[in-house]
Design a protein around this motif. Structure first.
Motif, short mmCIF file in Angstrom:
data_model
loop_
_atom_site.label_atom_id
_atom_site.label_comp_id
_atom_site.label_asym_id
_atom_site.label_seq_id
_atom_site.Cartn_x
_atom_site.Cartn_y
_atom_site.Cartn_z
N ALA A 53 1.37 -1.20 -0.29
CA ALA A 53 -0.10 0.12 -0.18
C ALA A 53 1.00 1.26 0.46
CB ALA A 53 -1.02 0.20 1.32
N SER A 54 1.94 1.21 1.01
CA SER A 54 2.88 1.83 0.63
C SER A 54 3.78 3.01 -0.89
CB SER A 54 3.57 2.74 1.87
OG SER A 54 4.34 3.71 1.34
N ALA A 55 4.01 1.21 -1.21
CA ALA A 55 4.18 2.11 -2.64
C ALA A 55 3.51 2.41 -3.53
CB ALA A 55 5.00 0.12 -3.55
N CYS A 56 2.14 2.22 -3.41
CA CYS A 56 0.93 2.37 -4.07
C CYS A 56 0.34 3.24 -3.82
CB CYS A 56 -0.03 1.52 -4.16
SG CYS A 56 -0.21 0.11 -5.17
N ARG A 57 0.59 4.62 -2.70
CA ARG A 57 0.55 5.95 -2.44
C ARG A 57 1.55 6.50 -2.87
NH1 ARG A 57 -0.36 3.46 2.87
NH2 ARG A 57 -2.75 2.84 2.97
N ALA A 58 2.74 6.00 -3.11
CA ALA A 58 4.01 6.63 -3.77
C ALA A 58 3.62 7.45 -5.12
CB ALA A 58 5.09 6.25 -3.69
N SER A 59 2.69 6.31 -5.85
CA SER A 59 2.32 7.04 -6.40
C SER A 59 1.24 7.46 -7.20
CB SER A 59 1.32 5.48 -7.81
OG SER A 59 2.49 4.67 -7.70
N GLY A 60 1.03 8.51 -5.65
CA GLY A 60 0.03 9.80 -5.56
C GLY A 60 -1.58 9.17 -5.79
N VAL A 61 -2.14 8.36 -5.06
CA VAL A 61 -3.45 7.54 -5.65
C VAL A 61 -3.32 7.17 -3.68
CG1 VAL A 61 -3.00 6.47 -7.81
CG2 VAL A 61 -2.62 5.03 -5.60
N GLU A 62 -4.75 6.76 -3.57
CA GLU A 62 -5.58 6.14 -2.28
C GLU A 62 -5.71 4.97 -2.51
OE1 GLU A 62 -8.72 8.23 -0.20
OE2 GLU A 62 -9.26 8.81 -2.42
N ALA A 63 -4.28 4.67 -1.64
CA ALA A 63 -5.36 2.93 -0.99
C ALA A 63 -4.60 2.70 0.39
CB ALA A 63 -3.68 2.27 -1.01
N VAL A 64 -5.76 1.18 0.67
CA VAL A 64 -6.49 1.11 2.09
C VAL A 64 -5.86 -0.61 1.91
CG1 VAL A 64 -7.94 2.66 2.15
CG2 VAL A 64 -8.53 1.23 1.28
N VAL A 65 -5.90 -0.71 2.97
CA VAL A 65 -5.97 -2.28 3.56
C VAL A 65 -6.62 -3.13 3.98
CG1 VAL A 65 -3.69 -4.06 4.60
CG2 VAL A 65 -2.69 -1.55 3.26
N LEU A 66 -7.45 -3.99 3.66
CA LEU A 66 -8.51 -4.74 3.51
C LEU A 66 -8.04 -5.88 4.24
CD1 LEU A 66 -10.84 -2.43 1.94
CD2 LEU A 66 -10.48 -2.38 4.07
N GLU A 67 -8.35 -6.44 5.32
CA GLU A 67 -8.44 -7.76 6.06
C GLU A 67 -9.94 -8.67 5.72
OE1 GLU A 67 -8.46 -12.10 7.66
OE2 GLU A 67 -9.68 -9.98 8.14
N ALA A 68 -9.52 -10.04 4.84
CA ALA A 68 -10.53 -11.08 4.75
C ALA A 68 -10.43 -12.19 4.84
CB ALA A 68 -11.62 -10.53 4.15
N ASP A 69 -11.44 -13.68 5.39
CA ASP A 69 -10.63 -14.72 4.87
C ASP A 69 -11.68 -15.11 4.21
OD1 ASP A 69 -10.55 -17.62 4.97
OD2 ASP A 69 -10.61 -17.80 6.97
N LEU A 70 -11.35 -15.22 2.16
CA LEU A 70 -11.72 -15.37 1.60
C LEU A 70 -12.21 -17.07 1.36
CD1 LEU A 70 -10.27 -13.36 -1.06
CD2 LEU A 70 -12.12 -13.01 0.26
N THR A 71 -12.30 -17.77 1.99
CA THR A 71 -12.38 -18.97 2.25
C THR A 71 -13.56 -19.17 2.81
OG1 THR A 71 -12.25 -19.48 4.11
CG2 THR A 71 -10.24 -19.84 2.39
N ARG A 72 -14.59 -17.91 3.76
CA ARG A 72 -15.57 -17.70 3.73
C ARG A 72 -16.56 -16.44 3.43
NH1 ARG A 72 -17.12 -18.11 10.02
NH2 ARG A 72 -17.56 -16.49 9.42
N SER A 73 -17.59 -17.06 2.37
CA SER A 73 -18.01 -15.89 1.28
C SER A 73 -18.63 -14.91 2.12
CB SER A 73 -19.30 -16.94 0.92
OG SER A 73 -18.67 -17.88 -0.02
N ASP A 74 -19.10 -14.85 3.18
CA ASP A 74 -19.67 -13.79 3.84
C ASP A 74 -18.04 -12.88 3.74
OD1 ASP A 74 -18.31 -15.02 5.84
OD2 ASP A 74 -19.67 -14.50 7.09
N GLU A 75 -17.55 -13.12 4.59
CA GLU A 75 -16.36 -11.92 4.24
C GLU A 75 -15.99 -11.88 2.97
OE1 GLU A 75 -12.59 -13.23 7.09
OE2 GLU A 75 -14.04 -13.93 8.23
N ALA A 76 -16.13 -12.78 1.66
CA ALA A 76 -15.03 -12.22 0.89
C ALA A 76 -16.44 -11.36 -0.52
CB ALA A 76 -15.36 -13.17 -0.29
#
Length: 176
Positions: A53-76
């Protein structure tokens, strides 16, 4: 407007699953360099996702980090919602999260197989299904699903991501 800035994805919003891995992080950086604001998904590797995300922000854009367990459909599904809530309507979804078992199919336990199917297949279904309605309403959206080369070539030690058992070993391992 985006083309005049030299950044073809200016003000687009992209969600990249598996962005804490090398491939997902590289995709996120390329999208950021093209002007897209990015939501970087991770499950267990927070530090790697924060670095990406820090590398992305260096490009002048917004970047957010989001956690999820994608093996759970509700979290996906919730991941897609949180990405949109954080950055705006998704225009791009990149499913780069995935894993494999580095073992023969005969050595892969059913629980492990179920986990691989949930992450490599069901998560893609759930994130696509969650992102599609808004993309359809807006008349625009791009979904890119990344798969392993083992899906094309096959390989014995990659049972979780290969459609065939791959080449037979010259000598079968002893089984106790």
């Amino acid at each position: 407007m985006a083309a005049s800035t030299g950044r073809p994805l200016a003000d687009h919003v992209a969600l990249i699953t598996g962005a804490s891995g090398d491939i997902g992080a590289a995709i996120a950086k390329e999208l950021a360099d093209a002007g897209a604001h990015v939501a970087l998904h991770y499950h267990r590797r927070l530090e790697a996702a924060l670095l990406a995300a820090s590398a992305c922000r260096a490009s002048g854009v917004e970047a957010v980090v989001l956690e999820a367990d994608l093996t759970r459909s509700d979290e996906a599904r919730d991941l897609v919602r949180r990405a949109s809530d954080s950055l705006g309507p998704l225009r791009i979804l990149v499913n780069a999260a995935g894993n494999t078992a580095y073992k023969l199919l005969i050595d892969t336990e059913e629980e492990e197989w179920d986990h691989l199917l949930a992450l490599n297949l069901k998560a893609v279904y759930a994130t696509c299904r969650a992102a599609l309605p808004a993309m359809i309403r807006r008349g625009y959206g791009r979904i890119i699903n990344i798969a392993s080369i083992w899906g094309e070539t096959g390989g014995a030690p990659r049972a979780g991501s290969s459609p065939s058992p791959g080449p037979w070993p010259k000598k079968w391992p002893e089984r106790g």
